[in-house]
Design a protein around this motif. Structure first.
Motif, PDB file in Angstrom:
ATOM      1  N   ARG A  91      12.272   6.955  -0.640  1.00 46.77           N
ATOM      2  CA  ARG A  91      11.893   8.349  -0.497  1.00 46.77           C
ATOM      3  C   ARG A  91      11.438   8.563   0.941  1.00 46.77           C
ATOM      4  O   ARG A  91      10.751   7.718   1.515  1.00 46.77           O
ATOM      5  CB  ARG A  91      10.748   8.669  -1.458  1.00 46.77           C
ATOM      6  CG  ARG A  91      10.235  10.094  -1.418  1.00 46.77           C
ATOM      7  CD  ARG A  91       9.025  10.248  -2.333  1.00 46.77           C
ATOM      8  NE  ARG A  91       9.348   9.914  -3.734  1.00 46.77           N
ATOM      9  CZ  ARG A  91       8.428   9.765  -4.678  1.00 46.77           C
ATOM     10  NH1 ARG A  91       7.135   9.891  -4.381  1.00 46.77           N
ATOM     11  NH2 ARG A  91       8.786   9.480  -5.906  1.00 46.77           N
ATOM     12  N   ILE A  92      11.824   9.672   1.548  1.00 41.66           N
ATOM     13  CA  ILE A  92      11.334  10.028   2.878  1.00 41.66           C
ATOM     14  C   ILE A  92      10.016  10.777   2.719  1.00 41.66           C
ATOM     15  O   ILE A  92       9.889  11.671   1.879  1.00 41.66           O
ATOM     16  CB  ILE A  92      12.368  10.885   3.632  1.00 41.66           C
ATOM     17  CG1 ILE A  92      13.613  10.049   3.967  1.00 41.66           C
ATOM     18  CG2 ILE A  92      11.767  11.455   4.917  1.00 41.66           C
ATOM     19  CD1 ILE A  92      14.715  10.847   4.622  1.00 41.66           C
ATOM     20  N   LEU A  93       9.026  10.402   3.531  1.00 43.31           N
ATOM     21  CA  LEU A  93       7.715  11.041   3.480  1.00 43.31           C
ATOM     22  C   LEU A  93       7.372  11.648   4.836  1.00 43.31           C
ATOM     23  O   LEU A  93       7.891  11.223   5.873  1.00 43.31           O
ATOM     24  CB  LEU A  93       6.625  10.014   3.117  1.00 43.31           C
ATOM     25  CG  LEU A  93       6.797   9.213   1.828  1.00 43.31           C
ATOM     26  CD1 LEU A  93       5.619   8.254   1.658  1.00 43.31           C
ATOM     27  CD2 LEU A  93       6.912  10.131   0.621  1.00 43.31           C
ATOM     28  N   GLY A  94       6.480  12.623   4.808  1.00 42.73           N
ATOM     29  CA  GLY A  94       5.942  13.203   6.034  1.00 42.73           C
ATOM     30  C   GLY A  94       4.522  12.712   6.245  1.00 42.73           C
ATOM     31  O   GLY A  94       3.683  12.817   5.346  1.00 42.73           O
ATOM     32  N   ALA A  95       4.254  12.163   7.415  1.00 40.40           N
ATOM     33  CA  ALA A  95       2.930  11.617   7.709  1.00 40.40           C
ATOM     34  C   ALA A  95       2.248  12.427   8.798  1.00 40.40           C
ATOM     35  O   ALA A  95       2.903  13.005   9.668  1.00 40.40           O
ATOM     36  CB  ALA A  95       3.034  10.153   8.138  1.00 40.40           C
ATOM     37  N   ARG A  96       0.911  12.439   8.737  1.00 33.70           N
ATOM     38  CA  ARG A  96       0.103  13.190   9.694  1.00 33.70           C
ATOM     39  C   ARG A  96      -0.467  12.212  10.721  1.00 33.70           C
ATOM     40  O   ARG A  96      -1.373  11.435  10.411  1.00 33.70           O
ATOM     41  CB  ARG A  96      -1.037  13.887   8.951  1.00 33.70           C
ATOM     42  CG  ARG A  96      -1.739  14.983   9.721  1.00 33.70           C
ATOM     43  CD  ARG A  96      -2.945  15.529   8.953  1.00 33.70           C
ATOM     44  NE  ARG A  96      -2.643  15.993   7.609  1.00 33.70           N
ATOM     45  CZ  ARG A  96      -2.140  17.176   7.317  1.00 33.70           C
ATOM     46  NH1 ARG A  96      -1.868  18.036   8.293  1.00 33.70           N
ATOM     47  NH2 ARG A  96      -1.902  17.530   6.059  1.00 33.70           N
ATOM     48  N   PRO A  97       0.061  12.175  11.963  1.00 34.87           N
ATOM     49  CA  PRO A  97      -0.454  11.231  12.968  1.00 34.87           C
ATOM     50  C   PRO A  97      -1.942  11.441  13.226  1.00 34.87           C
ATOM     51  O   PRO A  97      -2.431  12.584  13.210  1.00 34.87           O
ATOM     52  CB  PRO A  97       0.376  11.552  14.218  1.00 34.87           C
ATOM     53  CG  PRO A  97       1.610  12.203  13.698  1.00 34.87           C
ATOM     54  CD  PRO A  97       1.174  12.978  12.491  1.00 34.87           C
ATOM     55  N   ILE A  98      -2.644  10.349  13.462  1.00 40.11           N
ATOM     56  CA  ILE A  98      -4.070  10.416  13.771  1.00 40.11           C
ATOM     57  C   ILE A  98      -4.239  10.355  15.277  1.00 40.11           C
ATOM     58  O   ILE A  98      -3.921   9.349  15.914  1.00 40.11           O
ATOM     59  CB  ILE A  98      -4.827   9.261  13.092  1.00 40.11           C
ATOM     60  CG1 ILE A  98      -4.709   9.388  11.558  1.00 40.11           C
ATOM     61  CG2 ILE A  98      -6.292   9.247  13.516  1.00 40.11           C
ATOM     62  CD1 ILE A  98      -5.255   8.205  10.816  1.00 40.11           C
ATOM     63  N   VAL A  99      -4.730  11.431  15.845  1.00 42.64           N
ATOM     64  CA  VAL A  99      -4.964  11.526  17.287  1.00 42.64           C
ATOM     65  C   VAL A  99      -6.370  12.071  17.492  1.00 42.64           C
ATOM     66  O   VAL A  99      -6.607  13.284  17.416  1.00 42.64           O
ATOM     67  CB  VAL A  99      -3.932  12.431  17.987  1.00 42.64           C
ATOM     68  CG1 VAL A  99      -4.198  12.449  19.488  1.00 42.64           C
ATOM     69  CG2 VAL A  99      -2.514  11.964  17.691  1.00 42.64           C
ATOM     70  N   TYR A 176      -1.711   6.973  10.727  1.00 41.13           N
ATOM     71  CA  TYR A 176      -1.404   8.265  10.144  1.00 41.13           C
ATOM     72  C   TYR A 176      -1.849   8.300   8.684  1.00 41.13           C
ATOM     73  O   TYR A 176      -2.146   7.265   8.077  1.00 41.13           O
ATOM     74  CB  TYR A 176       0.089   8.586  10.228  1.00 41.13           C
ATOM     75  CG  TYR A 176       1.022   7.423   9.975  1.00 41.13           C
ATOM     76  CD1 TYR A 176       1.217   6.920   8.689  1.00 41.13           C
ATOM     77  CD2 TYR A 176       1.727   6.833  11.014  1.00 41.13           C
ATOM     78  CE1 TYR A 176       2.086   5.867   8.455  1.00 41.13           C
ATOM     79  CE2 TYR A 176       2.586   5.766  10.792  1.00 41.13           C
ATOM     80  CZ  TYR A 176       2.770   5.289   9.503  1.00 41.13           C
ATOM     81  OH  TYR A 176       3.619   4.240   9.279  1.00 41.13           O
ATOM     82  N   THR A 177      -1.905   9.511   8.141  1.00 40.56           N
ATOM     83  CA  THR A 177      -2.192   9.709   6.725  1.00 40.56           C
ATOM     84  C   THR A 177      -0.975  10.361   6.072  1.00 40.56           C
ATOM     85  O   THR A 177      -0.166  11.015   6.744  1.00 40.56           O
ATOM     86  CB  THR A 177      -3.429  10.606   6.513  1.00 40.56           C
ATOM     87  OG1 THR A 177      -3.165  11.912   7.043  1.00 40.56           O
ATOM     88  CG2 THR A 177      -4.655  10.020   7.207  1.00 40.56           C
ATOM     89  N   PHE A 178      -0.865  10.194   4.767  1.00 41.15           N
ATOM     90  CA  PHE A 178       0.276  10.761   4.049  1.00 41.15           C
ATOM     91  C   PHE A 178      -0.015  10.741   2.555  1.00 41.15           C
ATOM     92  O   PHE A 178      -0.944  10.064   2.084  1.00 41.15           O
ATOM     93  CB  PHE A 178       1.557   9.954   4.334  1.00 41.15           C
ATOM     94  CG  PHE A 178       1.452   8.493   3.956  1.00 41.15           C
ATOM     95  CD1 PHE A 178       1.868   8.054   2.710  1.00 41.15           C
ATOM     96  CD2 PHE A 178       0.926   7.574   4.853  1.00 41.15           C
ATOM     97  CE1 PHE A 178       1.757   6.715   2.367  1.00 41.15           C
ATOM     98  CE2 PHE A 178       0.809   6.227   4.509  1.00 41.15           C
ATOM     99  CZ  PHE A 178       1.231   5.810   3.254  1.00 41.15           C
TER     100      PHE A 178
END
Length: 255
Positions: A91-99, A176-178
C-alpha cells in the motif's frame, strides 16, 4: 499502477538483484537494500528547472532507461512497481516529514508491504536519515547496519525515528509520521508540484543527493559532503569545481 514501460528484468538488472524474486521477506529486503545503493536519491532535474513527472511510465523510463535516480515520488513509485510485478502485497502511504516544530503536510511517499504476516515500511527516498532495509512496524528498535530505527505509535499514528551511526548526538531524530490510510500516486501531484517549483521548497533551494553503500552512505547537501562509513562520519565543504566530479564519482550521476 501498471505502467507499460516498467520491465521487471530491467529493474532487477538495474539494482543488481541476485537470484529469483518471490513475494517474501528475503526478496523485499534484497530489493530495498540494492535499490538504495544503485538508485540514488537526487534532485538534479529540480535544480535544472525541469518538470518532474510522477506518472509511472515516466518514472520507469527515467530511472530504468537512463540510470538516473529521483526523489521520493520517483524512487518509491519504482519500488511499488516492482512489488506489483513480483506479487508483493503493498500500500502507498502519505507521511508527514518532521522538520523542527513546524507541522507539515503529508507530502512524503512511502510504501507499506505485507509479507510473512508482517507490515513492513519500505522507503528508498528519504535522504540522509533514510531506512536501509524494510522496517517492521510491530518491532522495537531495529538495527540496520550501523544505524538504529524505532517506531513510536499512539492513536493510530506512527512516528519513525533514528540514530545514525557516526553522528555525535545520541538523540533520536524524527523522520516522519503517518497512519495506514492508503494513498494513490495522484494524491502526491500537488506536493510534487510544490517541491519542484516553489522557491521555498528545500529541493529548489539546494542540491540534495544521497546514495547508500554497504557500509554507510554519502550525502551531498549544497556544497557539504557527509560520508558515513562503518559508524564513522567525515564531512567537508566542496569547492564549486569539485561538485560535478563528486556527483559523478560518488553518486554515479552526471550534472
Amino acid at each position: 499502477m501498471h505502467p507499460a514501460r516498467f520491465s521487471l528484468p530491467a529493474y532487477l538488472e538495474r539494482i543488481g538483484f541476485e537470484g529469483r524474486p518471490a513475494p517474501d521477506l528475503a526478496t523485499l529486503r534484497q530489493m530495498m537494500q540494492r535499490q538504495v545503493r544503485a538508485v540514488p536519491f537526487e534532485n538534479l532535474d529540480v535544480q535544472a528547472g525541469r518538470r518532474i513527472s510522477i506518472e509511472p511510465d515516466d518514472v520507469a523510463a527515467k530511472i530504468l532507461g537512463t540510470e538516473r535516480g529521483g526523489y521520493c515520488y520517483e524512487v518509491n513509485s519504482l519500488f511499488a512497481m516492482a512489488c506489483i510485478a513480483i506479487g508483493i502485497p503493498h500500500r502507498i502511504l502519505g507521511a508527514r516529514p518532521i522538520v523542527g516544530d513546524t507541522r507539515r503536510p503529508r507530502s512524503h511517499m512511502i510504501v507499506l508491504a505485507f509479507v510473512e504476516g508482517g507490515e513492513w515500511i519500505c522507503d528508498t527516498g528519504y535522504g540522509r536519515f533514510g531506512l536501509r532495509q524494510p522496517f517492521n512496524l510491530a518491532g522495537g528498535p531495529q538495527v540496520q547496519d550501523f544505524d538504529t530505527y524505532r517506531v513510536v505509535s499512539a492513536n493510530d499514528e506512527y512516528r519513525i525515528e533514528c540514530r545514525l551511526g557516526g553522528d555525535e548526538s545520541d538523540e533520536w531524530n524524527g523522520l516522519y509520521t503517518f497512519n495506514l490510510s492508503p494513498f494513490e500516486t495522484a494524491d502526491f501531484i500537488p506536493a510534487n508540484y510544490y517541491n519542484s517549483t516553489n522557491p521555498e521548497a528545500i529541493f529548489i533551494k539546494s542540491l540534495f543527493l544521497c546514495r547508500h553503500t554497504q557500509t554507510g552512505r554519502h550525502v551531498l547537501f549544497g556544497d557539504n559532503l557527509k560520508t558515513y562509513d562503518n559508524g564513522r562520519l567525515t564531512q567537508r565543504t566542496l569547492a564549486p569545481q569539485d561538485i560535478p566530479r563528486t556527483v559523478r564519482d560518488l553518486f554515479g550521476l552526471s550534472m
